[in-house]
Design a protein around this motif. Sequence first.
Motif, PDB file in Angstrom:
ATOM      1  N   TYR A  43       0.845  -1.198   0.000  1.00 22.40           N
ATOM      2  CA  TYR A  43       0.000   0.000   0.000  1.00 22.40           C
ATOM      3  C   TYR A  43       0.874   1.239   0.000  1.00 22.40           C
ATOM      4  O   TYR A  43       1.945   1.262   0.600  1.00 22.40           O
ATOM      5  N   LEU A  44       0.409   2.261  -0.670  1.00 23.93           N
ATOM      6  CA  LEU A  44       1.100   3.545  -0.706  1.00 23.93           C
ATOM      7  C   LEU A  44       0.810   4.320   0.577  1.00 23.93           C
ATOM      8  O   LEU A  44      -0.132   3.986   1.303  1.00 23.93           O
ATOM      9  N   PRO A  45       1.570   5.366   0.861  1.00 22.25           N
ATOM     10  CA  PRO A  45       1.320   6.152   2.074  1.00 22.25           C
ATOM     11  C   PRO A  45      -0.095   6.737   2.151  1.00 22.25           C
ATOM     12  O   PRO A  45      -0.624   6.940   3.235  1.00 22.25           O
ATOM     13  N   ASN A  46      -0.720   6.976   0.995  1.00 25.86           N
ATOM     14  CA  ASN A  46      -2.072   7.538   1.006  1.00 25.86           C
ATOM     15  C   ASN A  46      -3.161   6.466   1.149  1.00 25.86           C
ATOM     16  O   ASN A  46      -4.347   6.756   1.087  1.00 25.86           O
ATOM     17  N   GLY A  47      -2.748   5.188   1.353  1.00 26.85           N
ATOM     18  CA  GLY A  47      -3.702   4.109   1.572  1.00 26.85           C
ATOM     19  C   GLY A  47      -4.143   3.390   0.311  1.00 26.85           C
ATOM     20  O   GLY A  47      -4.878   2.414   0.385  1.00 26.85           O
ATOM     21  N   ARG A  48      -3.717   3.868  -0.845  1.00 24.07           N
ATOM     22  CA  ARG A  48      -4.068   3.215  -2.116  1.00 24.07           C
ATOM     23  C   ARG A  48      -3.115   2.044  -2.359  1.00 24.07           C
ATOM     24  O   ARG A  48      -2.039   1.959  -1.777  1.00 24.07           O
ATOM     25  N   ILE A  49      -3.506   1.157  -3.246  1.00 23.35           N
ATOM     26  CA  ILE A  49      -2.672  -0.001  -3.572  1.00 23.35           C
ATOM     27  C   ILE A  49      -1.564   0.413  -4.529  1.00 23.35           C
ATOM     28  O   ILE A  49      -1.786   1.169  -5.478  1.00 23.35           O
TER      29      ILE A  49
END
Length: 83
Positions: A43-49
């Motif tokens: 997951y990316l820091p912004n919560g997206r995959i």
Amino acid sequence: MDTPSTRAEFEERLNYAREHLNNGIMQFAKGLRGPDSLLKVRYLPNGRIDFLSVDEMARLTANQTYQMRNMDFGEMLLDDKGR
């Protein structure tokens, strides 16, 4: 098979499959790469995959799991005479 047409749909499918794997609803035979692929999705820091971490096995497993969510497996076990 109905394939996702947006990023949100694809993320929904990946999260659905990962949740089923983590809750023990979905199981794999020993030696298959399916669970490893799903668990390696980052997951990316912004919560997206992070799509760079999604391999073909994770994509196929997520799409198949999501597609099968409303299937009645009881019907599949019956033969043509209803037994």
